[in-house]
Design a protein around this motif. Structure first.
Motif, mmCIF file in Angstrom:
data_model
loop_
_atom_site.group_PDB
_atom_site.id
_atom_site.type_symbol
_atom_site.label_atom_id
_atom_site.label_comp_id
_atom_site.label_asym_id
_atom_site.label_seq_id
_atom_site.Cartn_x
_atom_site.Cartn_y
_atom_site.Cartn_z
ATOM 1 N N ALA A 155 97.083 -35.313 117.656
ATOM 2 C CA ALA A 155 98.219 -34.810 116.889
ATOM 3 C C ALA A 155 98.962 -33.715 117.652
ATOM 4 O O ALA A 155 100.200 -33.696 117.701
ATOM 5 N N THR A 156 98.226 -32.813 118.281
ATOM 6 C CA THR A 156 98.855 -31.727 119.045
ATOM 7 C C THR A 156 99.673 -32.283 120.202
ATOM 8 O O THR A 156 100.817 -31.856 120.449
ATOM 9 N N ALA A 157 99.095 -33.237 120.914
ATOM 10 C CA ALA A 157 99.822 -33.861 122.024
ATOM 11 C C ALA A 157 101.068 -34.578 121.520
ATOM 12 O O ALA A 157 102.136 -34.506 122.144
ATOM 13 N N GLY A 158 100.940 -35.268 120.391
ATOM 14 C CA GLY A 158 102.085 -35.976 119.840
ATOM 15 C C GLY A 158 103.238 -35.047 119.517
ATOM 16 O O GLY A 158 104.405 -35.359 119.797
ATOM 17 N N LEU A 159 102.938 -33.898 118.942
ATOM 18 C CA LEU A 159 103.995 -32.932 118.628
ATOM 19 C C LEU A 159 104.639 -32.392 119.901
ATOM 20 O O LEU A 159 105.862 -32.238 119.977
ATOM 21 N N GLY A 160 103.816 -32.093 120.902
ATOM 22 C CA GLY A 160 104.370 -31.597 122.159
ATOM 23 C C GLY A 160 105.267 -32.616 122.830
ATOM 24 O O GLY A 160 106.370 -32.288 123.306
ATOM 25 N N ILE A 161 104.817 -33.853 122.868
ATOM 26 C CA ILE A 161 105.621 -34.917 123.473
ATOM 27 C C ILE A 161 106.916 -35.094 122.699
ATOM 28 O O ILE A 161 107.990 -35.300 123.280
ATOM 29 N N ALA A 162 106.837 -35.018 121.378
ATOM 30 C CA ALA A 162 108.033 -35.175 120.545
ATOM 31 C C ALA A 162 109.076 -34.117 120.857
ATOM 32 O O ALA A 162 110.274 -34.405 120.916
ATOM 33 N N ILE A 163 108.631 -32.884 121.053
ATOM 34 C CA ILE A 163 109.574 -31.805 121.358
ATOM 35 C C ILE A 163 110.291 -32.089 122.675
ATOM 36 O O ILE A 163 111.522 -31.996 122.772
#
Length: 402
Positions: free
Chosen positions: A103-111
Motif C-alpha cells: 500500500a505504501t509503495a502504491g501511494l508513492g508510485i501514484a504521487i
C-alpha cells in the motif's frame, strides 16, 4: 532538446525505473512468499492489486499534491515512499507487512505518476511525445530488471533482501530529483488554471476505460506470468527470464513509440497494430503456452509496451495547457489503475478455483477486442471537435480555449 532538458529527462527516467520493481520482483518469488506468509493465490494477487488500486486512488489527488507540495517536493515525497516500502520488507515481511508495504509503495508510485505527465508537458513542449515514450520505457525497464534478477538474488541474499534492495536505486533517484535543476520553460500568458472537472465528460471516461483495460493486461502479466509457467513445469529462473524478456520487448516497443510517434498524428493506426499483436500473443498463450512461448512473449511484450505510452500520449493530446494535461492524466490514470487492479485479484481467484490461469488470459483477450473497437474513436478530428465544443462548460470539452 536543450542540454538542461536532456539532463532533466535522465532524472525522469531514473524515477521511472523505480516505479515497478516493488511489484515485478514478486512474480518469480510468489510461491516462496505464499509458503512463508501463508497467503492464498487470491491474497498473492492482492500484493499487486493493492498497490495498483492505491496508485489509482492516489492519482486523483495529484492536483492537490501539486498545490500542497509543488511538483519538486511532491515527486520527492512519492519516490521516498517507494524507497521506504522496499526497505521495510527486509524486516517486515509477514502477511501484514507485505500488504502494508504494498500500500505504501502504491501511494508513492501514484504521487509520482500523477505529477510526471504534467511536468513532462511543461518541461518538454513539442517534444512531449518523445519524453513520455522514454518515461514509460523507463517504467518497463525497471520491471524487466527486477524480474530477471529476482530468482538469482533470492538464492544469494534471500527473498526478503531481494525485495528490499530496490530501496537503493529509489534513494539514488530521490537525490538526483532534488539536486538536478528543472529546465527553463518559456513564459506562458496568464491563463485560468481553475481545476477542470472531467467527471461529466464522456471522452474523459472513454480515455480512462481504455487506459484501464489496457493496463489490466500489464498488471495481469506482471503478477501471474512467472507462476503460470512454473505451474507448467518451467524453472523459477526460466519463468523470471520469460517475464524479463516480455518486459524487454515492452522497452523496445516503448522506445519505438518515442522515436516514431511524431510521424503519426492519427494515433489509430499504431493503436490497432499493437492491439493485434497483443491479441495474437494472448491466443498463443492460451493455445500452446510452452511450444509457442517464443512467439507469445515478444508479441505480448510489444503490444503492452507500445499500448501503455500510446494511451498516455492520446490522453495528453487532449490538452495543450500543462496544468490541465496533468489533471486529465491524473483522472485517466486514477480510474484506469483502479480498473486494472482487478485483473491480478481475479486471476488469483481463478487460480484458486481451477488451479490454472487459461481463463484469465481468455478474459484479457476479450478485453483487447473491446479496446480495438474503442481505438477506432480516437481520431484527431474527434479530439479537435471535443476541444472546440462551445456547449460543454467543463471537463475535456473545455480543455482548449475557443
Amino acid at each position: 532538446m536543450t542540454k538542461r532538458q536532456g539532463l532533466a529527462l535522465v532524472v525522469i527516467v531514473l524515477l521511472a525505473l523505480n516505479l515497478r520493481p516493488v511489484m515485478a520482483g514478486l512474480g518469480p518469488l510468489l510461491d516462496i512468499i505464499e509458503h512463508a506468509t501463508g497467503i492464498s493465490s487470491a491474497g498473492a494477487g492482492m500484493l499487486t492489486t493493492l498497490p495498483i488500486f492505491l496508485m489509482g486512488l492516489g492519482a486523483f489527488a495529484g492536483r492537490r499534491i501539486r498545490r500542497l507540495f509543488g511538483e519538486r517536493r511532491g515527486g520527492a515525497l512519492g519516490i521516498a515512499l517507494v524507497a521506504l516500502a522496499c526497505a521495510s520488507r527486509l524486516a517486515w515481511n509477514d502477511k501484514t507487512g507485505m500488504f502494508l508495504t504494498a500500500a505504501t509503495a502504491g501511494l508513492g508510485i501514484a504521487i509520482v505518476q500523477g505529477l510526471v505527465p504534467g511536468i513532462i508537458k511543461q518541461w518538454f513542449g513539442a517534444a512531449t511525445g518523445r519524453a513520455m515514450g522514454l518515461y514509460t520505457t523507463g517504467i518497463m525497464g525497471g520491471a524487466a530488471l527486477a524480474a530477471a534478477t529476482a530468482a538469482g538474488l533470492s538464492r544469494l541474499i534471500g527473498w526478503q533482501a531481494t525485495l528490499a534492495i530496490w530501496s537503493l536505486p529509489a534513494l539514488f533517484a530521490l537525490v538526483c530529483w532534488l539536486v538536478v535543476p528543472a529546465p527553463e520553460t518559456p513564459a506562458r500568458p496568464n491563463q485560468d488554471h481553475t481545476h477542470k472537472s472531467f467527471w461529466r465528460s464522456r471522452r474523459a471516461w472513454l480515455l480512462m476505460l481504455f487506459f484501464g483495460i489496457g493496463t489490466g493486461a500489464y498488471t495481469l502479466v506482471l503478477a501471474w506470468l512467472p507462476p503460470f509457467y512454473m505451474g507448467l513445469g518451467q524453472s523459477r529462473d526460466m519463468s523470471g527470464y520469460l517475464l524479463a524478456g516480455l518486459t524487454l520487448a515492452e522497452v523496445v516497443a516503448g522506445l519505438g513509440v518515442s522515436t516514431l510517434i511524431g510521424r503519426f498524428p492519427d494515433r489509430r493506426g499504431p493503436l490497432i497494430a499493437v492491439l493485434l499483436c497483443l491479441l495474437i500473443g494472448l491466443a498463443c498463450l492460451i493455445l500452446a503456452p510452452v511450444s509457442l512461448a517464443l512467439a507469445a512473449i515478444p508479441l505480448i511484450g510489444v503490444g503492452i509496451g507500445a499500448l501503455f505510452p500510446l494511451s498516455l500520449i492520446i490522453t495528453l493530446d487532449h490538452a495543450d495547457d500543462p496544468a490541465v494535461a496533468g489533471d486529465l492524466a491524473a483522472f485517466v490514470q486514477g480510474g484506469g489503475y483502479m480498473i486494472a487492479s482487478a485483473m491480478p485479484f481475479i486471476a488469483g481467484l481463478i487460480r484458486d478455483r481451477f488451479a490454472d490461469l487459461s481463463q484469465a488470459w481468455g478474459l484479457m483477450a476479450a478485453g483487447v477486442v473491446v479496446l480495438i473497437a474503442m481505438a477506432l474513436r480516437f481520431s484527431p478530428t474527434s479530439a479537435r471537435k471535443m476541444s472546440r465544443s462551445p456547449t460543454k462548460p467543463s471537463g475535456v470539452g473545455a480543455l482548449h480555449p475557443p
